[in-house]
Scaffold this motif. Structure first.
Motif, PDB file in Angstrom:
ATOM      1  N   VAL A  62      -3.054 -29.662   8.279  1.00 44.65           N
ATOM      2  CA  VAL A  62      -2.257 -30.848   7.957  1.00 44.65           C
ATOM      3  C   VAL A  62      -3.082 -32.122   8.136  1.00 44.65           C
ATOM      4  O   VAL A  62      -3.027 -33.039   7.310  1.00 44.65           O
ATOM      5  CB  VAL A  62      -0.988 -30.895   8.834  1.00 44.65           C
ATOM      6  CG1 VAL A  62      -0.230 -32.211   8.612  1.00 44.65           C
ATOM      7  CG2 VAL A  62      -0.080 -29.710   8.532  1.00 44.65           C
ATOM      8  N   THR A 111      11.480 -31.619   6.264  1.00 42.71           N
ATOM      9  CA  THR A 111      11.531 -30.174   6.472  1.00 42.71           C
ATOM     10  C   THR A 111      10.850 -29.792   7.781  1.00 42.71           C
ATOM     11  O   THR A 111      11.293 -28.873   8.476  1.00 42.71           O
ATOM     12  CB  THR A 111      10.870 -29.445   5.286  1.00 42.71           C
ATOM     13  OG1 THR A 111      11.463 -29.902   4.069  1.00 42.71           O
ATOM     14  CG2 THR A 111      11.062 -27.948   5.387  1.00 42.71           C
ATOM     15  N   TYR A 147       8.242 -33.134   2.986  1.00 46.21           N
ATOM     16  CA  TYR A 147       7.469 -32.367   3.963  1.00 46.21           C
ATOM     17  C   TYR A 147       7.876 -32.741   5.385  1.00 46.21           C
ATOM     18  O   TYR A 147       8.127 -31.872   6.229  1.00 46.21           O
ATOM     19  CB  TYR A 147       5.982 -32.632   3.736  1.00 46.21           C
ATOM     20  CG  TYR A 147       5.052 -31.690   4.463  1.00 46.21           C
ATOM     21  CD1 TYR A 147       4.592 -30.529   3.852  1.00 46.21           C
ATOM     22  CD2 TYR A 147       4.625 -31.964   5.766  1.00 46.21           C
ATOM     23  CE1 TYR A 147       3.722 -29.667   4.512  1.00 46.21           C
ATOM     24  CE2 TYR A 147       3.758 -31.114   6.435  1.00 46.21           C
ATOM     25  CZ  TYR A 147       3.311 -29.966   5.800  1.00 46.21           C
ATOM     26  OH  TYR A 147       2.473 -29.111   6.457  1.00 46.21           O
ATOM     27  N   TYR A 195       6.679 -35.902  -2.186  1.00 49.21           N
ATOM     28  CA  TYR A 195       6.193 -34.768  -1.394  1.00 49.21           C
ATOM     29  C   TYR A 195       6.167 -35.069   0.104  1.00 49.21           C
ATOM     30  O   TYR A 195       6.610 -34.247   0.914  1.00 49.21           O
ATOM     31  CB  TYR A 195       4.789 -34.396  -1.882  1.00 49.21           C
ATOM     32  CG  TYR A 195       4.090 -33.354  -1.041  1.00 49.21           C
ATOM     33  CD1 TYR A 195       4.354 -31.998  -1.212  1.00 49.21           C
ATOM     34  CD2 TYR A 195       3.154 -33.734  -0.076  1.00 49.21           C
ATOM     35  CE1 TYR A 195       3.705 -31.042  -0.447  1.00 49.21           C
ATOM     36  CE2 TYR A 195       2.502 -32.787   0.696  1.00 49.21           C
ATOM     37  CZ  TYR A 195       2.777 -31.448   0.513  1.00 49.21           C
ATOM     38  OH  TYR A 195       2.134 -30.520   1.277  1.00 49.21           O
ATOM     39  N   THR A 196       5.683 -36.252   0.491  1.00 43.95           N
ATOM     40  CA  THR A 196       5.481 -36.552   1.911  1.00 43.95           C
ATOM     41  C   THR A 196       6.795 -36.552   2.682  1.00 43.95           C
ATOM     42  O   THR A 196       6.903 -35.924   3.744  1.00 43.95           O
ATOM     43  CB  THR A 196       4.776 -37.905   2.081  1.00 43.95           C
ATOM     44  OG1 THR A 196       3.504 -37.851   1.432  1.00 43.95           O
ATOM     45  CG2 THR A 196       4.571 -38.222   3.555  1.00 43.95           C
ATOM     46  N   GLU A 245       3.986 -24.972   0.226  1.00 47.47           N
ATOM     47  CA  GLU A 245       3.703 -25.698   1.473  1.00 47.47           C
ATOM     48  C   GLU A 245       4.971 -26.299   2.063  1.00 47.47           C
ATOM     49  O   GLU A 245       5.163 -26.300   3.286  1.00 47.47           O
ATOM     50  CB  GLU A 245       2.657 -26.777   1.202  1.00 47.47           C
ATOM     51  CG  GLU A 245       1.258 -26.223   0.986  1.00 47.47           C
ATOM     52  CD  GLU A 245       0.272 -27.236   0.447  1.00 47.47           C
ATOM     53  OE1 GLU A 245      -0.941 -26.934   0.425  1.00 47.47           O
ATOM     54  OE2 GLU A 245       0.712 -28.331   0.046  1.00 47.47           O
ATOM     55  N   ILE A 246       5.863 -26.810   1.207  1.00 46.47           N
ATOM     56  CA  ILE A 246       7.134 -27.343   1.700  1.00 46.47           C
ATOM     57  C   ILE A 246       7.999 -26.208   2.244  1.00 46.47           C
ATOM     58  O   ILE A 246       8.626 -26.344   3.307  1.00 46.47           O
ATOM     59  CB  ILE A 246       7.883 -28.108   0.590  1.00 46.47           C
ATOM     60  CG1 ILE A 246       7.116 -29.385   0.230  1.00 46.47           C
ATOM     61  CG2 ILE A 246       9.302 -28.471   1.032  1.00 46.47           C
ATOM     62  CD1 ILE A 246       7.685 -30.128  -0.948  1.00 46.47           C
ATOM     63  N   VAL A 300       6.444 -25.325   5.629  1.00 43.43           N
ATOM     64  CA  VAL A 300       6.666 -26.246   6.741  1.00 43.43           C
ATOM     65  C   VAL A 300       8.103 -26.155   7.243  1.00 43.43           C
ATOM     66  O   VAL A 300       8.433 -26.679   8.308  1.00 43.43           O
ATOM     67  CB  VAL A 300       6.322 -27.700   6.338  1.00 43.43           C
ATOM     68  CG1 VAL A 300       7.441 -28.353   5.527  1.00 43.43           C
ATOM     69  CG2 VAL A 300       5.998 -28.543   7.567  1.00 43.43           C
ATOM     70  N   GLN A 346       2.161 -26.597  -3.648  1.00 44.21           N
ATOM     71  CA  GLN A 346       2.867 -27.634  -2.895  1.00 44.21           C
ATOM     72  C   GLN A 346       4.294 -27.202  -2.569  1.00 44.21           C
ATOM     73  O   GLN A 346       4.792 -27.451  -1.462  1.00 44.21           O
ATOM     74  CB  GLN A 346       2.880 -28.946  -3.685  1.00 44.21           C
ATOM     75  CG  GLN A 346       1.563 -29.684  -3.685  1.00 44.21           C
ATOM     76  CD  GLN A 346       1.604 -30.948  -4.524  1.00 44.21           C
ATOM     77  OE1 GLN A 346       2.188 -30.980  -5.607  1.00 44.21           O
ATOM     78  NE2 GLN A 346       0.985 -32.013  -4.020  1.00 44.21           N
TER      79      GLN A 346
END
Length: 511
Positions: A228, A110, A107, A103-104, A54-55, A58, A51
């Motif tokens: 996504v 970013t 994300y 997280y959302t 992933e951040i 992105v 995760q």
């Protein structure tokens, strides 16, 4: 090669160049502030390594969306209007991230930042190439000295604040350079693109990219968007095929083969530079802690090297061809990554110096080669190259470094349990998760924080070894790049040597 020796060139606007430089500074300023706060986000929001990757990713791949879209319309929309959009993205991204609660939102914030960064490059790369048509590689290196300069500036500010200062304050600092470039840029007119000056049609520009180039960039974007939103592989392939088929029907050209090769090389190049930069503070944390230095300083240090060398690019490029420079940098970067994976103590600084030397000229010199060899492609060929690099770093580079760590930790914990009759894996490893590279399991940070000291230390030791394994994996990318550049050098030698392509100009004024 078309050359109009009688054309009078408009004098470059050095103040506009400085504004473009500050805009590039903003993109990396936001990049490093996020890179240095990733460990804090991981701990505060209980994120997995993947995760976190992933951040980090992105922060890179949406760049490709904005840089490609604006490259298609930028000559109509206007460079200044595009920069206004970039400024709005930078401001809104800082605000959303500041109020993030998990997280959302991290994300999304970013993601918006990356859109703004892509728009900045969609404007500044072709603008500078048009301002200095006979010294593109030199001035693109000067421009992209702004990237490491922003890393140094943002890194020093964040590191001097120390870990006791909350990450929210660090993130909001991105507003400072964003406001600065907006103020600097407003009074100036941007030059007309070199392609437009030469009277090269829009269709001719698209033909330079062709079906081959479109397939690479469209597939990368669609598959990432599909990841996504949970699209199936079949859906991703179908959407990609429809877009590329429509584009191909219109342009009726495969594209320049050499340009397509350059796009493919951008994938390992961006992974080597930006993918590693996204993780370097976290990867070097264990060894840096042993010598009492915050790991973020390693990124600041290599960035200082890059600033100095990129500002000296003119002298270096006069002595070696761009492809020769890229080949030399590739082998040096590979050596640097291997050294980083094995170094301890003060030798970390030696290894970091080697890696910093290696990665310095990758990005701007590749852009310079594309700008010099494919001027008919205008903003599109130049910016698609950067777009492929960014999405490659985001989709492949940043994520694969997290994935390699999680997989290595998973395997190592199983082996440790078998050898020592323990149950670390079943106790501290999460259920299976999925990424673009496949299924993986990671350490549950919350559970590990409550583990007995001996068990916690065993897991941490395995995690530290996984970080080194990730660096060894990335070192394979520049080795592949080195082979590609050597082959390209032989190709150009068979054609009489590497030479920039120059276009004749029509009388089109700046706007």
């Amino acid at each position: 090669m078309n050359v109009n020796t009688n054309q009078t060139h408009e004098a470059p606007n050095r103040m506009l160049f400085l504004a473009c430089f500050m805009a590039i500074v903003t993109t990396s300023f936001s990049f490093i502030l996020r890179a240095l706060t990733l460990p804090q986000w991981e701990a505060e929001f209980n994120l997995t390594k993947t995760q976190v990757g992933e951040i980090a990713g992105v922060g890179l791949w949406p760049f490709a969306i904005s840089i490609v879209l604006f490259s298609l319309i930028i000559d109509k929309v206007g460079y200044k209007n595009s920069m206004i959009f970039a400024f709005i993205c930078h401001v809104s991204s800082a605000v959303i991230t500041f109020f993030a609660d998990g997280y959302t939102m991290l994300y999304v914030g970013t993601f918006i930042m990356a859109l703004g960064n892509g728009t900045v490059e969609a404007v500044t790369n072709p603008a500078v190439a048009s301002m200095f048509p006979k010294a593109k590689t030199k001035w693109l290196n000067f421009l992209h000295a702004g990237w490491p300069a922003g890393l140094v500036l943002g890194g020093i500010i964040a590191l001097l604040m120390g870990p006791e200062v909350g990450w929210k304050l660090k993130i909001i600092l991105v507003l400072l350079p964003a406001i600065a470039y907006a103020i600097m840029m407003l009074p100036h007119r941007f030059p007309v693109n070199e392609r437009v000056k030469a009277g090269v049609s829009y269709l001719e520009m698209l033909k330079e990219v062709g079906i081959g180039g479109a397939l690479i960039i469209v597939a990368l974007i669609i598959f990432q968007i599909g990841a996504v939103f949970g699209w199936s592989t079949t859906a991703n392939i179908l959407i990609t095929a429809l877009i590329v088929a429509a584009f191909g029907f219109y342009v009726k050209s495969f594209g320049q083969p050499l340009f397509i090769i350059m796009l493919l090389i951008m994938l390992p190049l961006a992974t080597t530079e930006l993918g590693t930069d996204s993780w370097i503070s976290d990867l070097m944390a264990p060894e840096m802690a042993k010598i009492g230095i915050q790991p973020g300083w390693i990124l600041v240090y290599t960035s200082v090297i890059m600033v100095v060398l990129r500002l000296l690019a003119g002298k270096i490029i006069h002595r070696i061809t761009p492809l020769g420079l890229l080949a030399a940098c590739s082998i040096v970067a590979a050596i640097g990554l291997f050294l980083l994976s094995a170094s301890a103590g003060v030798m970390i600084l030696v290894a970091a110096t080697v890696f910093g030397l290696g990665k310095t000229f990758f990005w701007p010199t590749m852009l310079g080669v594309v700008a010099e060899r494919f001027p008919k492609g205008g903003a599109l060929t130049l910016n698609i190259t950067g777009g492929v690099g960014m999405i490659g770093a985001g989709v492949i580079g940043a994520v694969i470094l997290g994935f390699v760590q999680d997989k290595t930790i998973d395997t190592s914990l199983r082996s440790y349990d078998n050898a020592n009759n323990t149950a670390l894996h079943s106790t501290y490893v999460t259920e299976k998760k999925t990424s673009i590279f496949g299924d993986y399991q990671s350490v549950n940070i919350a559970k590990l924080s409550e583990a007995p000291a001996e068990e916690k230390q065993s897991v941490i030791t395995i995690q530290d070894e996984a970080k080194k394994e990730a660096l060894k994996t990335v070192a394979l990318f520049p080795i592949g790049m080195f082979i590609c550049y050597i082959l390209l050098m032989f190709y150009f030698k068979s054609k009489g040597g590497y030479k920039p392509v120059l276009l004749a100009e029509n009388n089109v004024a700046s706007t």
